[in-house]
Design a protein around this motif. Structure first.
Motif, PDB file in Angstrom:
ATOM      1  N   TYR A  95       0.855  -1.178   0.000  1.00 16.00           N
ATOM      2  CA  TYR A  95       0.000   0.000   0.000  1.00 16.00           C
ATOM      3  C   TYR A  95       0.896   1.234   0.000  1.00 16.00           C
ATOM      4  N   PRO A  96       0.376   2.381  -0.439  1.00 16.83           N
ATOM      5  CA  PRO A  96       1.223   3.572  -0.596  1.00 16.83           C
ATOM      6  C   PRO A  96       2.026   3.909   0.646  1.00 16.83           C
ATOM      7  N   ASN A  97       3.317   4.144   0.432  1.00 11.47           N
ATOM      8  CA  ASN A  97       4.247   4.549   1.489  1.00 11.47           C
ATOM      9  C   ASN A  97       4.339   3.548   2.642  1.00 11.47           C
ATOM     10  N   GLN A  98       4.133   2.272   2.324  1.00  5.86           N
ATOM     11  CA  GLN A  98       4.268   1.232   3.333  1.00  5.86           C
ATOM     12  C   GLN A  98       5.221   0.147   2.844  1.00  5.86           C
ATOM     13  N   GLY A  99       5.546  -0.764   3.744  1.00  8.94           N
ATOM     14  CA  GLY A  99       6.371  -1.903   3.361  1.00  8.94           C
ATOM     15  C   GLY A  99       5.549  -2.944   2.631  1.00  8.94           C
ATOM     16  N   LEU A 100       6.196  -4.076   2.338  1.00  7.20           N
ATOM     17  CA  LEU A 100       5.525  -5.156   1.628  1.00  7.20           C
ATOM     18  C   LEU A 100       4.955  -6.165   2.617  1.00  7.20           C
ATOM     19  N   GLN A 101       3.783  -6.691   2.272  1.00 12.17           N
ATOM     20  CA  GLN A 101       3.120  -7.693   3.102  1.00 12.17           C
ATOM     21  C   GLN A 101       2.915  -8.948   2.270  1.00 12.17           C
ATOM     22  N   LEU A 102       3.236 -10.094   2.824  1.00 12.08           N
ATOM     23  CA  LEU A 102       3.081 -11.341   2.084  1.00 12.08           C
ATOM     24  C   LEU A 102       1.610 -11.675   1.903  1.00 12.08           C
ATOM     25  N   LEU A 103       1.222 -11.927   0.637  1.00 10.49           N
ATOM     26  CA  LEU A 103      -0.137 -12.363   0.329  1.00 10.49           C
ATOM     27  C   LEU A 103      -0.231 -13.888   0.370  1.00 10.49           C
ATOM     28  N   LEU A 104       0.721 -14.541  -0.317  1.00 10.87           N
ATOM     29  CA  LEU A 104       0.725 -15.998  -0.384  1.00 10.87           C
ATOM     30  C   LEU A 104       2.069 -16.474  -0.913  1.00 10.87           C
ATOM     31  N   LYS A 105       2.315 -17.781  -0.763  1.00 11.10           N
ATOM     32  CA  LYS A 105       3.570 -18.353  -1.239  1.00 11.10           C
ATOM     33  C   LYS A 105       3.336 -19.771  -1.747  1.00 11.10           C
ATOM     34  N   TYR A 106       4.132 -20.155  -2.739  1.00  9.42           N
ATOM     35  CA  TYR A 106       4.141 -21.518  -3.267  1.00  9.42           C
ATOM     36  C   TYR A 106       5.442 -22.177  -2.844  1.00  9.42           C
ATOM     37  N   THR A 107       5.306 -23.300  -2.120  1.00 10.23           N
ATOM     38  CA  THR A 107       6.509 -23.984  -1.644  1.00 10.23           C
ATOM     39  C   THR A 107       6.467 -25.462  -2.008  1.00 10.23           C
ATOM     40  N   SER A 108       5.778 -25.787  -3.099  1.00  9.18           N
ATOM     41  CA  SER A 108       5.712 -27.117  -3.714  1.00  9.18           C
ATOM     42  C   SER A 108       4.770 -28.082  -3.019  1.00  9.18           C
ATOM     43  N   ALA A 109       3.931 -27.595  -2.144  1.00 13.73           N
ATOM     44  CA  ALA A 109       2.921 -28.478  -1.546  1.00 13.73           C
ATOM     45  C   ALA A 109       1.768 -28.602  -2.545  1.00 13.73           C
ATOM     46  N   ALA A 110       0.821 -27.690  -2.517  1.00 15.74           N
ATOM     47  CA  ALA A 110      -0.299 -27.691  -3.458  1.00 15.74           C
ATOM     48  C   ALA A 110      -0.051 -26.649  -4.540  1.00 15.74           C
ATOM     49  N   THR A 111      -0.497 -26.935  -5.758  1.00 15.04           N
ATOM     50  CA  THR A 111      -0.273 -25.981  -6.858  1.00 15.04           C
ATOM     51  C   THR A 111      -1.231 -24.796  -6.782  1.00 15.04           C
ATOM     52  N   LEU A 112      -2.383 -24.972  -6.165  1.00 18.13           N
ATOM     53  CA  LEU A 112      -3.306 -23.849  -5.958  1.00 18.13           C
ATOM     54  C   LEU A 112      -3.114 -23.360  -4.532  1.00 18.13           C
ATOM     55  N   VAL A 113      -2.702 -22.127  -4.419  1.00 12.09           N
ATOM     56  CA  VAL A 113      -2.356 -21.577  -3.117  1.00 12.09           C
ATOM     57  C   VAL A 113      -3.355 -20.485  -2.750  1.00 12.09           C
ATOM     58  N   LYS A 114      -3.886 -20.574  -1.562  1.00  9.87           N
ATOM     59  CA  LYS A 114      -4.812 -19.539  -1.083  1.00  9.87           C
ATOM     60  C   LYS A 114      -4.076 -18.613  -0.114  1.00  9.87           C
ATOM     61  N   GLY A 115      -4.374 -17.323  -0.248  1.00 13.17           N
ATOM     62  CA  GLY A 115      -3.709 -16.350   0.602  1.00 13.17           C
ATOM     63  C   GLY A 115      -4.689 -15.513   1.391  1.00 13.17           C
ATOM     64  N   ILE A 116      -4.204 -14.382   1.850  1.00 11.14           N
ATOM     65  CA  ILE A 116      -5.053 -13.493   2.636  1.00 11.14           C
ATOM     66  C   ILE A 116      -5.912 -12.628   1.734  1.00 11.14           C
ATOM     67  N   ASN A 117      -6.962 -12.045   2.316  1.00 14.53           N
ATOM     68  CA  ASN A 117      -7.826 -11.095   1.606  1.00 14.53           C
ATOM     69  C   ASN A 117      -8.515 -11.694   0.384  1.00 14.53           C
ATOM     70  N   GLY A 118      -8.707 -13.009   0.344  1.00 16.22           N
ATOM     71  CA  GLY A 118      -9.428 -13.650  -0.744  1.00 16.22           C
ATOM     72  C   GLY A 118      -8.625 -13.907  -2.005  1.00 16.22           C
ATOM     73  N   PHE A 119      -7.336 -13.654  -1.988  1.00 22.02           N
ATOM     74  CA  PHE A 119      -6.488 -13.897  -3.149  1.00 22.02           C
ATOM     75  C   PHE A 119      -6.028 -15.352  -3.215  1.00 22.02           C
ATOM     76  N   GLU A 120      -5.790 -15.807  -4.434  1.00 21.10           N
ATOM     77  CA  GLU A 120      -5.203 -17.109  -4.636  1.00 21.10           C
ATOM     78  C   GLU A 120      -4.337 -17.081  -5.893  1.00 21.10           C
ATOM     79  N   ALA A 121      -3.462 -18.076  -6.013  1.00 15.99           N
ATOM     80  CA  ALA A 121      -2.585 -18.162  -7.179  1.00 15.99           C
ATOM     81  C   ALA A 121      -2.367 -19.626  -7.505  1.00 15.99           C
ATOM     82  N   GLU A 122      -2.178 -19.905  -8.791  1.00 20.73           N
ATOM     83  CA  GLU A 122      -1.965 -21.272  -9.235  1.00 20.73           C
ATOM     84  C   GLU A 122      -0.600 -21.401  -9.890  1.00 20.73           C
ATOM     85  N   PHE A 123       0.187 -22.348  -9.408  1.00 24.86           N
ATOM     86  CA  PHE A 123       1.486 -22.634  -9.999  1.00 24.86           C
ATOM     87  C   PHE A 123       1.289 -23.564 -11.195  1.00 24.86           C
ATOM     88  N   LYS A 124       1.732 -23.120 -12.374  1.00 24.14           N
ATOM     89  CA  LYS A 124       1.647 -23.938 -13.581  1.00 24.14           C
ATOM     90  C   LYS A 124       3.048 -24.090 -14.149  1.00 24.14           C
TER      91      LYS A 124
END
Lengths: 115, 117
Positions: free
Chosen positions: A39-68
């Motif tokens: 967010y403006p003038n702030q640091g970075l906050q982790l949303l989600l991470k892929y570490t080879s467990a599941a390819t579809l990763v769910k994060g905070i605030n309703g976000f998700e990402a898929e490793f392909k």
């Protein structure tokens, strides 16, 4: 060498619409992948991470990402955008110890949400 | 509350001055990092330290110096040799190699905005 490409420096969506932020990576070994939000003038906050467990990763605030692996992609999605999602988003890749685990960041995608 | 603090939040520097940005963490992390952020360029690594009394140059170390005398502190000095220091500076920490459980998630401080007058 590892690298990350974020397609689109600016993305604009309407409130309630699908959010899709694109990230492609290059890595000679299976990677670890991260999405951060800033967010403006702030640091970075982790949303989600892929570490080879599941390819579809769910994060905070309703976000998700898929490793392909076949597409070397790790796109970030959210079904319904909220005004509070307006921020800059960074994709990052880390190898498995070769470069001491340092993160390589993309250039960022700024998300705007229209009412 | 565990976390990373950076001070000051805003810093102004005159030409030819050295300035020091503070970064402190109470997460008991071994590794610490300094990044520079410019609009449209993402984060670029300046210096990093995997353990106390040791640090390595990142991609853009010229004009900067660091020290790591204590585990919880990693100050960054922007010297007069840095020709274009106006930027947003971010400090981060991670559990580090010694405790590396397969990946190296980094935690960020709130940043310091440095402006050259």
């Amino acid at each position: 060498a590892q690298s990350v490409t974020q397609l689109g420096s600016h993305v604009s969506v309407s409130e309630g619409a699908l959010v899709l932020l694109r990230c492609n990576y290059s890595s000679s070994v299976p990677p670890y992948l991260f999405w951060y939000v800033q967010y403006p003038n702030q640091g970075l906050q982790l949303l989600l991470k892929y570490t080879s467990a599941a390819t579809l990763v769910k994060g905070i605030n309703g976000f998700e990402a898929e490793f392909k692996k076949s597409e070397t992609s790790f796109h970030l999605t959210k079904p319904s955008a909220h005004m509070s999602d307006a921020a800059e988003y960074f994709c990052a890749v880390s190898d498995r110890g070769g470069s001491q685990g340092n993160l390589i960041f993309g250039k960022g995608t700024k998300l705007s949400v229209k009412p | 509350d565990g976390g990373i603090t950076q001070s000051p939040k805003y810093l102004f520097r005159k030409e030819g001055q050295n300035v020091t940005l503070s970064c402190e963490q109470n997460l008991n992390h071994d590794a610490m990092y300094w990044y520079r952020q410019d609009p449209g360029q993402g984060l670029r690594l300046i210096y990093y330290s995997q353990i106390v009394n040791d640090f390595q140059k990142g991609d853009i170390a010229e004009g900067y110096s660091v020290s790591r005398e204590k585990k919880e502190s990693f100050p960054l000095t922007v010297t007069s040799a840095q020709k274009n220091p106006t930027a947003f500076y971010l400090c981060a920490s991670s559990p580090g190699l010694i405790r590396l459980a397969g990946y190296n998630e980094q935690f960020f401080g709130p940043g310091t905005r440095l402006t050259v007058l």
